[in-house]
Structures are given as C-alpha cells and as structure tokens.
Design an enzyme around this catalytic site. Structure first.
Site: not given
Ligand code: GLA
Ligand code: ZN
Length: 668
Positions: A304, A148
C-alpha cells in the site's frame, strides 16, 4: 528470485462497497491506467459470513470472475482483520482488553483477541473456505492474510496464554523470578497463576512502561508470537488446500509491537504499507524499504501507498506533481517488485473518505492523480519483467533488533528522550546521503559479507553476540557502536563487570558513568585536528583500555576525557561513539570509518541525488532520483546512456528537476 511474472500494479479494491454499475466503470478506468492487479476481500467478513453458520460467496465469485477475465494478478485477502458484529454479540471473549483494563465493544478493526479460541476457530474456517473455493483460480497470485497485524490484548485469555508461553520459555517459576529479578520490591511469585500481564493497573508506570522491563519485554515477545500464531494458523489453512500458494501479510516498517525478523521467516514474501508524513525524511523512507527487504534478504511487495494523500495523519498534504512517481521508483530501487495503492476507488463514507485513491469522488479519469497513475502504469508496463527479483548489493550492515527496541525504550533512565528508530536512522542517513548502499540486518545475520557493521544503541546483547561481533572484527571488519550498548542481557538484567559489558574487550573502553543531558543542555567534543562539534542526550564517561581517543569532551567535570574512540582488534577496528553527536560530528566519525573500511558510494561523484543500484545476473540498474527542491545536474558517469523510462539519451546538459527520476541500465 522473484515471485511474479510482471510488476504488480494496482492496489486495494473494494467493489463490495459499491453498486455493480460502478464495477464496469472501474474496469474501464483501470485498463486506461495500466492496472494489472487488485487486492480484494480485505474487510468483507461481515458480508461473506453474515451469521455463524452461513457463508455467502456469490458477490466475491463475481468480483474474482470479473478480475480474472481481465487477467489480473489477484491478491486475495482473508478478511479476518475486522470482526463481524454477530461474533461480538454471541462471543464477547473475542473482544480485546486494553492496557488500562477496559474491555472493548463492537467496533474498529484489528480488534480480535489473538488468544480467543472462538476468533481462531472462525478465522481458520474462513481461510479454509476461501482456499477451497478460490485456490484453483490461476489469477490468484498471492494470499494476503488478515491486514496490518498489530496491537495488544490484556484479557484473561491472553493472561492464561502468557503463563503457558512463560512455562515453555523458562520451565520453572524460579527461572521466571530470576529472569525478571522479582526479588526487587519483593514481587516474587510462587505459582504460575500469580503472574499477571503488564498493565496500567499492575506494574504499569506511565503510558506503557512497567516497574519490571523484563516482564514488558517478555509480554512483547509473547504478543508478537500470539499474533504470529494467528498468521500461521491462517497460512497453514490456505497451504493445506494449496501447498504452493504465495502467502504474505502487510507489515508496517519499523512498527514496534511485532518482531518482523521472526515474522518474515514464516512469510513467503514480505509486503508492507508505506505512509510517510509530509515531513518524513526521504532517508527514513529509504531505511524502511531497506528494512523490509532485509527481513528476508529478498525483494518485497509494496502492498500500500497512497496515490495522493492520507486521511489519518494530522496534516494530510497532497503528493506534489511527480512525487508519487519518484516515491514509487524509490520503492522499486530499494527492492520492491510491486507498486500497489490504497486504494483504487475513494470510499463514499467512513473515516477514509478523504484518503487518496486512483479514482476520486468525481469518478472520472480527468484528474491529476489519475493521469499520474496512468503514466506510471505505462512506464512499469514497458519495463516488463527485467527488474523483477534483482538484488541490492551492500557492504554496510546496520543492525535492527526488535527485542533491543523494546528493551531500550522500556528502560527507566537515564534519558527518556532516547528513541531507538531515530538512533538507527541517524546512522542510516549518513550512508544514504553518501549513496552508500546499506542492508538492514538482524542480530543473527551472516556478518562476513560486510565491511562495516553498525550497531547503534545495542543495549541488549544476547548470548552468542559477543563472539559473533568479535569474530567479525577479528577478521578485518569495522564495527561502529556507542552509548547505551552492551548494557543488559535478554531479560534486561545488567551485564556486570563494567559497561559496555560484552563489548568492553573489543571496544577497548570502560564506561564508568553515563550522564544524561536535558534538551536545553549540551556538551561539545573536540577532534584531534581541532574541529569542534556539539553533543547532547547522553555522555559516557570513558576510560581507555589500550585504545585511542578520536575526540574528547570539552566541558563539564569530564572535559578532556574521551567521547569517541577507535580500537584495533584483530585485523579490524571498533569505533565507539560515547555521546549523541550532532550531524556534522557524526559525519566526521563515519567518514573515518568509510575511509578505513573501503566503503564506496554507488558512484564516485558527490551529488545530492539519491542513487540506488539493483543488480541482476546480466546488468546493474541505476535509479537516480531528485528528492531535493533544486534542479540538479546528471552525474557525468550516466552521460550517453539511455533513460529506460523516458527512452531519452542522456546528454551532458541533462538536469533533473525536483522529483525527476532516471533509470539507467549498465550491462555487466
Ligand atoms: C492501512 C490499512 C488500509 C487503510 C490504509 C489507509 O495501511 O491497511 O486498510 O486503512 O491504512 O492509509
Ligand atoms: Zn486477549
């Protein structure tokens, strides 16, 4: 086109945070849940490089061995998104400086100054070492660089790099002065080293805006490029060792700071993290999926999602029974070839201990979440590879442009309530509710394949766009645009000669003034058939230039003047929506657009079900999802077909309860 042999099903897995006894329990449970993939090594820099000259891979070796024995598709991250403590201590320059000018201390993640040579050197070295050690393993399906990417840095290193970036873009200091219109307030700069980053202590106004939007927009371009260079550097380090590696990094939908269309060109496959809030409309989620598919015009990875709840929102409601399944199919419907969770086991401490996971703190399979994950795993397994790589045909393109997003929201006036993503979404929502497929497209897309192009708040019209849009319309296309469009060039300087500048000729309107309405104020418009509808936010005062009015205002000093117009241009049409219409008013305009341009819903029946079609060479796959709170009948066209998920033959009496999904294949 697909990158995978099967639908990847798994997610972030952090066995490094657990004692080894837990690992074998995990594997047992994952087997039961039909999990076939894990994303590992996302936040392990401190462990694999415990000091400047020391690398330790034994544990990661064991994790990779364990997953390889299970024949997992491993998504291997490079761990560079959170810096180890020793690096902060020895090289304070790696820390970011924020907009307020505060230098950060050790802590948090996504915390490296992107222009720190030290950070770059160590990130690159780590990526190289990982590639050298693991790229020979055939179970490593995909490389996940960093995590991210995001945020900003305003440190001295970044300031110097900004000047270099500007030199490259503008060549001369005069060109910079002109681009930013620095003669305004006499902020003219004479030397490159007089240029400072936009920040709260310099040109800052309010939280993030500045007195010169041109500087802020260039900073956004620069910052997006700086982080992209970090990505490219690690990507190239992996590629140098493993030329055919599939490389991604996880994006975040409409995240403002990064120009994802530019990023996607550098990525082998797009992946993204989908975390809607309890009240996010399903149309917004669908729009984000379409945007992520649109970045490369290809299927993407869902890197995710939570199986149950988030922890970082204000109200982290649980996903209701079957909701995760419905959301997962919505994701696949809009173009995903993977379903991955954050995370596979719920962590014991830290701020994410309340974040949902496949295995909860109880540690057993006896949970609702585990059962739902297992059921979905079974279904995806039985779907096999049939859907992988399928496309999403669409005849409507909605333009999304990050530079425009920045410019529109950095501008001072006329109405600070104007929000780019909401503006785009209201148009998307119309097509979503009608089950008309949409592509989210960049400003440089090939428009010729669309019947309709929607360009809401196209505030920044860059060189070449006028010609491109005009030729789309001349050749028979329908363009929908409206207020706050055609106003500035790429440096945020106004296109002189009357709004909407370069769009004036094709829209056949001159906007003389723009009225801003406060939240408690409204106006209304009246269509030719007498229908009335409220409007808000902004009201363009429009002069017709050989065009026709579709609806006029009915109050204020501009009552009876046009608010919405329609112009024939070449063989096509331009609709100009000069005010913020309420939903029903916008629907009326867009009904007209759809009727005139032959835009068809995926099926003819009117329904509140979400219906999406993915297409392969051989067949069309119809995803039918109930995101309403009512039980809804199955549209007749699917009666007699088989639901690929339940294997049921669909009868005329078949109904879909909330969150039910049906998947029907119709061979060509
Ligand atoms: C982000 C991060 C993860 C985690 C999630 C929690 O997407 O990439 O490491 O922290 O949020 O929702
Ligand atoms: Zn910096």
């Amino acid at each position: 086109m697909t990158a995978f042999k099967r639908i990847l099903y798994g997610g972030d897995y952090n066995p490094n945070q657990w004692p080894r006894e837990t690992w074998s329990e995990d594997i047992e449970l994952f087997r039961k849940a039909n999990i076939n993939s894990a994303t590992i090594n996302v936040f392990s820099w401190a462990k694999i490089q415990p000091s400047e000259n020391e690398y330790y891979f034994d544990e990661l070796d064991d994790i990779i061995d364990m997953l390889s024995k299970e024949n997992y598709d491993i998504v291997l991250a490079t761990s560079t998104a959170a810096l180890p403590a020793w690096m902060f201590k020895k090289y304070p320059e790696v820390a970011r400086v924020d907009y307020q000018g505060r230098k950060h201390k050790f802590g948090q993640r996504h915390n490296a100054c992107p222009n720190s040579p030290v950070y770059q050197r160590y990130a690159q070295a780590l990526a190289t070492k990982l590639a050298e050690r693991y790229s020979g393993n055939k179970n490593i399906t995909c490389w996940h660089i960093n995590n991210e990417y995001g945020g900003e840095c305003y440190c001295d290193n970044c300031e110097k790099a900004f000047r270099v970036w500007l030199k490259d873009r503008y060549k001369t200091i005069d060109a910079v002065n002109k681009a930013w219109n620095l003669e305004f307030w006499g902020h003219t700069v004479y030397e490159w080293d007089e240029i400072v980053l936009p920040n709260a202590l310099g040109e800052g106004i309010g939280d993030t805006a500045t007195a010169f939007a041109g500087i802020s927009i260039d900073y956004c371009r620069f910052n997006s490029d700086s982080l992209l260079n970090n990505f490219k550097m690690e990507r190239d380090a992996v590629r140098a060792v493993s030329p055919n590696a599939l490389i991604t990094t996880n994006l975040m939908g409409t995240y403002k700071a990064l120009d994802y269309f530019k990023w996607a060109k550098e990525m082998d496959i797009v992946s993204w993290d989908n975390y809607p809030a309890y009240d996010t409309p399903w149309s917004m989620v669908a729009m984000c999926h379409d945007l992520m598919r649109g970045l490369k015009g290809q299927p993407f990875m869902l890197m995710e999602q939570t199986p149950s709840q988030q922890n970082w929102q204000a109200y982290n409601s649980l996903k209701k029974p079957n909701q995760m399944r419905a959301q997962s199919y919505q994701t696949i419907a809009h173009g995903a070839d993977t379903i991955q969770f954050f995370q596979l086991r719920r962590s014991v401490g830290g701020c994410e201990k309340f974040h949902g996971a496949v295995i909860g703190h109880v540690g057993t399979e006896d949970t609702r979440v585990f059962r739902e994950v297992t059921q979905l795993g079974k279904e995806l397994h039985s779907l096999g590879d049939e859907l992988l790589g399928a496309s999403n045909p669409a005849k409507v393109g909605i333009i999304f442009d990050w530079e425009n997003y920045w410019a529109l929201e950095y501008t001072c006036g006329p109405n600070s309530d104007l929000k780019y993503v909401d503006q785009i979404h209201q148009y998307y929502e119309y097509f979503y509710e009608k089950n008309i497929a949409v592509d989210m497209i960049p400003v440089d897309a090939d428009l010729s394949k669309y019947n309709v192009v929607v360009a809401p708040v196209l505030y920044m019209v860059k060189d070449g766009m006028q010609e491109k849009l005009e030729s789309f319309v001349e050749n028979g296309g329908a363009l929908v645009t409206g207020f706050m469009s055609g106003i500035v060039n790429e440096s945020d300087n106004v296109h002189l000669g009357g709004y909407p500048g370069p769009l004036r000729k094709m829209a056949g309107v001159w906007v003389e003034e723009i009225d801003a309405l406060a939240p408690e104020q409204c106006n209304a418009i009246r269509f030719a058939d007498g229908t009335e509808s409220t409007c808000h936010l902004l009201c363009d005062i429009i002069h017709l230039e050989g065009t026709e009015s579709v609806a006029d205002y009915n109050s204020n000093f501009y009552a009876s003047t046009p608010a919405v117009t329609k112009n024939s241009f070449g063989q096509g049409t331009v609709f100009y929506v000069g005010t913020q219409l309420e939903k029903q008013g916008l629907e009326k305009v867009l009904d007209l657009v759809s009727a005139e341009s032959g835009c068809k819903p995926i099926i003819d029946t009117t329904t509140n079900l979400e219906i999406v079609c993915r297409k392969t060479d051989k067949a069309c796959y119809y995803f039918v999802i109930n995101f309403t709170k009512e039980v809804l009948p199955l549209p007749e066209i699917f009666v007699g077909k088989t639901d690929l998920l339940s294997k049921d033959i669909l009868t005329a009496e078949y109904t879909l309860a909330p969150y039910d999904v049906v998947l029907v294949c119709v061979e060509d």
